[in-house]
Every structure is written in structure tokens, then in C-alpha cells.
Write an enzyme that holds these catalytic residues in place. Sequence first.
Site: not given
Length: 736
Positions: A367, A476-478, A480, A526, A548
Site C-alpha cells: 500500500d 495482492k488484491w485486498d 479490508n 486477501c 494478518d
Amino acid sequence: MHAVRTLGAMLFAVIGAIGTARAADGSVRFDESSKTFRLDAAKVTYAFGVDDKGQLQSLYWGPRLGVSDRLSAAVAPAPGDAIDGNINRVRQEYSGWGSGLYYEPGVKITFPDGNRDLVLHYVSHSIKGSILSVVLKDIERAILVTLEYEIDADTGIVRRSATITNRTSTPVIVEQANAATWFLPRSRDYTLRFLSGRWAAENSVNERPVQPGKTVLESRRGTTGMQNAPWFAVRRNDANETQGQVWFGSLAWSGSWQIAVEQDQIEQVRISGGFNPFDFGYKLDAGASLATPSFYAGVTTDGIGEASRLMHRLELTKILPQAPNPRLRPVLYNSWEATEFKVDEPGQIALAEKAASIGVERFVMDDGWFGARNTDKAGLGDWVVNRQKFPNGLKPLIDRVHVLGMDFGLWVEPEMVNADSDLYRAHPDWILHMTGRPRTEGRNQLVLNLARADVRAYLFDALDKLLSENDIAFLKWDYNRSWSEPGWPEVAPDQQKNVYVDFIRNYYGILEKLRKKHPKIEIESCSSGGGRIDLGVMHLTDEVWTSDNTDAFDRLRIQDGFTQAWTPAAMMAWVTDSPTWVNNRALSLEYRFLSSMQGSLGLGANLNKWQPQDFATARRLVAEYKAMRKTVQQGRLYRLISPQGGSEQSATESVSADRAHAVLFAFLHSSTEKYPYPTVRLQGLDPDAKYRVRAIKGKFDERTPTTASGAYWMNAGIDLLLRGDFQAAALAFDEE
């Protein structure tokens, strides 16, 4: 038809010819005389049939029956009493809610005239290759349900789904839609196993007796969630890790879902799963269809461990994007813990050089690289390179990463937006919201309404541009936060609840389209850790972020739970700094490596703080991992000593497909009162082959032979010399 329907059809390769598939490959047969369907593969038989009233009845699901064994559904079960009624004694393969049905239905519909009664009877069927389709219809109205079945030749795992078609002249509201109902033999002798968790504590293994009533596993969050995993196992009470009968299954859906385990008044156990009916109401227009997710389930007589290995094999050979031969996961480095949002070209290049020096194969910048992204309060949604941090774009960094012998990956969180972003200022209507109600933020962000066609187009175009302009190998496809206020004011009120399905369809659609246009791209799922792990997303992503929580001791339990349902090939496990933010626990670098080497190895430590001896240790263990990773990622996993329940010990063993190699990982929390570590007895080796043992880390009893038969290692075992606190060992066994 729809993206969800297409996905379900993609998940198995077509085998055989139209009609009956060869028994060796997974047989699908229909017996005209008895009106029964039978699917046979591996060690499993699944059978159902049409009774004399046109009802579709479940007949058998268990160890494989003889070819000549006959089953019949010709006559419906004996009448029930006046309280429970007859229909509740019929083991309906897929039921409509109607005619006095009291248990969980397959589908529930409300018609415009207020009618909610739906009774489904058999109409027709077809067998095309390995796929059996059975059509049911309501006794009076033009509502059709097409059930699809496919049995995997290697594992005997059955895939089921349902497609509901409205052939009336008016829209209807589908209020519940399950993919399948699975029936177990009537008995009181069952224990349910399931996974639960929360952020930083995913995949806790739970068990409870199956008793009268209903146990519901679910997510109401718009996504898969951490609170439950969309997986179940039901074992006979005398079954354990290594022996006994177990039924198990998993849903392929990344939205709100439900699995219900019921035992009724006559001790019949049924397991149903599909869309979560909470707040669900899908408007199905005249002529339209709604496809459920696929629901996979299997059975074994060889215990929970074999149930897991069968699921792992299915995932490796049928589910993952590169199946049946998925690429080995490269050793990666992720920059988050070293830099957080403070990314820039010089700093990332310095980290990349250090990562390359220990054998890392993929460098991932996390990020902070885009928009006005300096904290988590701004920038999400603006997927353009921050030119203050990267004046010449990403190319100089990517070029340097390539020169160092690594490919390049990038963090994204496409479905989210900050209120402080250009995207939100331009399109405040693009988020999930309800008119006049608060817009709840989580992690300072809102959820874009991906059910909208314009949002889907924007996200695809932004990601496509990013991949087209830069040589990026990995995303990295997050994701949240969970949903709140899941409204869609731009459509009619009776269509707004379609968001639960259409959002996920469009998410899958973007992944499919990106992979088609950029076939070399690999993607990690993710979601604040393990919040989006299921067979649906695993079909479109190459790996998943487990948690995490990277505390290497906590990870033993989390990873043990993960492997109940999912393959270690997809299980990302990072070596991070010690002590971690989680527990302030100090663990040696070797311990941290061995914990992570049980899955797909990554590193997230701040390499700027490492000492020369740390780089030397990492270089050696990365090389060891590369030598064993095919066995770890794609071999057969044996959970020898469970870390659950506060166990002082933990041990796993991975055995290569050809049984020529094995690797043993063993961990000790704390030794007490001079008790030795338990003798470890391996599993899954060739008893007649000779294996040489080698210590990667740790020592074993000096009386142990360096070479012995597989029978010796599995029966006499090996005594490890582990004493102290937080100790670890790893041994390699290679056939001579």
C-alpha cells in the site's frame, strides 16, 4: 448464462462422451427400469431416483457399492404422523418450500399474487460427458429448477448446483436458493466439525454433537468472512484424524452464504448450503435464470486427515486457475512491514536488493504507491501512480527488480474507496448506501457498489490500464472491510437485494476478464487476512492470504485449521520480524522460517534491520525451501500432532505424490519436567522403500538409523531432541 453459472461449469474438466461416462473416469448412469441415477468414482457412490409421485429422492451417499447393486426410489416413504406430515419424510434431493415442508428448502419463491407454495417434480434429465442435469418443475407454475451433478474421478467429490428459471409471464422474488441438500444415513452417531474465527485469529477448529435442531454456519457480511468458513465435516463419533467415516464439503461462493446442518424428529441429518437467505430477495424477471454457487462434498472412511487430502487434491487439480498443474508458488517479499505507506523508488529498490540476495523470486510493493495515499484515510479508488513518490512512474523500480532476477507485484484494493478521494468526490452515489441513512466507514473506507455496471467498468479499466502500462506479474488484491447499509437506491426497491448476487458476479467477472487479457498475471485473495477464502475465489486467484497474524507460534494453529479445508499450495505464510505486534513474543528466525515453510513461503520482515547472520540464515532456509516446495505445496499433508487445544507440540509431514520424498516439521512450545518430545511416527510413505533422513534444523536421537524402510519410519518412528521454549525442527526423508 450468468457469470456465476459459467464459473460452476468451468470447475471440472469434461470427461468421457455424451451418455454414460466410463466407470474408471467417474461414472454417471441412469437406470430406466428403477428410475435411479448413480454416480461412481474413486471410492464413492452417490445415488438418487424418482419415486412414484415424481419426487426426486436421495438414496445413498457413501463408500462405493458394487456395480450390480440396485437401489430404488419407486415408492415414497411410509406416511408420517398428522403433526409432521408425509412430505417431511421424503429425502428430497431439492425441495421447493411448499406442501407442508418444515425443514430447510432448496428454493423459496414469492409470486406476484402472494402465492408462496412451490412443489417440484421431475421432468427430464440429460447426461453430457461427466455432467448430469436433472430438470424439476413446479406442479402448476412455470418455475423450473435444473440440478447439475458432476463427480470427480480422482477423489469421488461431487459437485452440485441449481439453476432456477422463471418461465412465467411476470417477475418473481427468490427468497432462498440453496445449491444442494446432502443426506446422511439416519443416526445419532455424528459430530460436526467447522471453522470459526475473527481478525488475527482465523480458522479455529470446533466440534459439537449433531443433535435435534439446526446448526447454522454463515456470513451475512457480503463476503466470505472470517467468523465461519464455508466448509463442514461430519464424522462418526468414533472417527478421528486417521480413521473412520467422514462426510465433508465446501461452498464455492465469495458473498453472503449459509450452510445449515439439521437433524429432524426421525434422526435424519441433512446439510444444505447456498446463498444466505438473510435479507435476501432476488428479483427474477420473466425468462431469466438465477444460478446458485457450486457446492462440493465428499465422503471417506479414512478419517479427517484423508478428507482434507481429498479436498486438497480437488483444489490442486480442478479448482486453482492453473489446474491440473498449478505453478509452484514463488518465494516472495512484501514491503508492508518495512515501509507501510512510506514507499518511494529508492527505498523499494534498497529492499528489493536485500530480498534478491537471499533468493526471493517475487518482490511485492504494498500500500501507498497511488493517489494521495499517505495514510489509510485517503486515496483509495484513485489507481494512478503517486508522482511525488515515483516521479518517473513504476518502470524504473520494476526494471531494477527484473535485473535482480525477480518479478514484480503490487497491492490493490479495488472494491473500496476513501471519502477523501477523487473517485468519491466525483461519484458519491457509487457506494453501497441507503438513501438518507448514515454511510458507515470501516478502516476509514466505504464499499463500492460493484453490482453497478459503471463501477465494474471503472474498476476493470483502471486495473487493465495499470497492467497494460507496467510489467506486473502479481496483484495482492485486498478487501479490508465488511458491508454495511447494503442498499442500491438507483434501482427499483424490489430489485435492490439483487446486490448480494450481482456484486459477486461482477467481482468474478473482473477477475476472469483480467486473467483472459493478461494471461501471465497471478493474483492473491486477501481480506484483512483470511476473510475471503472459498472455492469460488480460489478458482480465480492463485493463492490466499491466511491471516494478518504472522506470529509464528499462533500460525501453527491457524494453519492447522486452514488445512482442514484448503491446500497448503494456496496458503501464504510470511516470515516477519520478532517480536510481532500481535503478542510481543520473541521467536528465533529459524523457528519463524520453519513455521512458514509449511505453506507457500513469503517474507515480510524489515530487511533494513537485519544483521549479516540473519541474511545467512535466510539464504540457507530459502534454498532448503525451494528444494522441498513441490512436496510441501503439492504433496499429501499429514497432520501428525495437532496444535489445537493448547497442545505443547505440533508436527506436520508432507509426502510427495510419488512417495519418494517427505519433509517433517516439528514444534515445541515448552518442555516441562524433563519429559521428552513424543516419538513421531510418519505416515504415507512406501513401507518397502528405503529412506535416508537428513536434519534441516534440529537433532534426533543418535541411535536413529540414517537409512531405514518406510515401514520403520511409520511404525518405530523418530525421537527428536527438542527441549526448551519455542523450539523447532525440520527433517527431510529421501528415497534411496
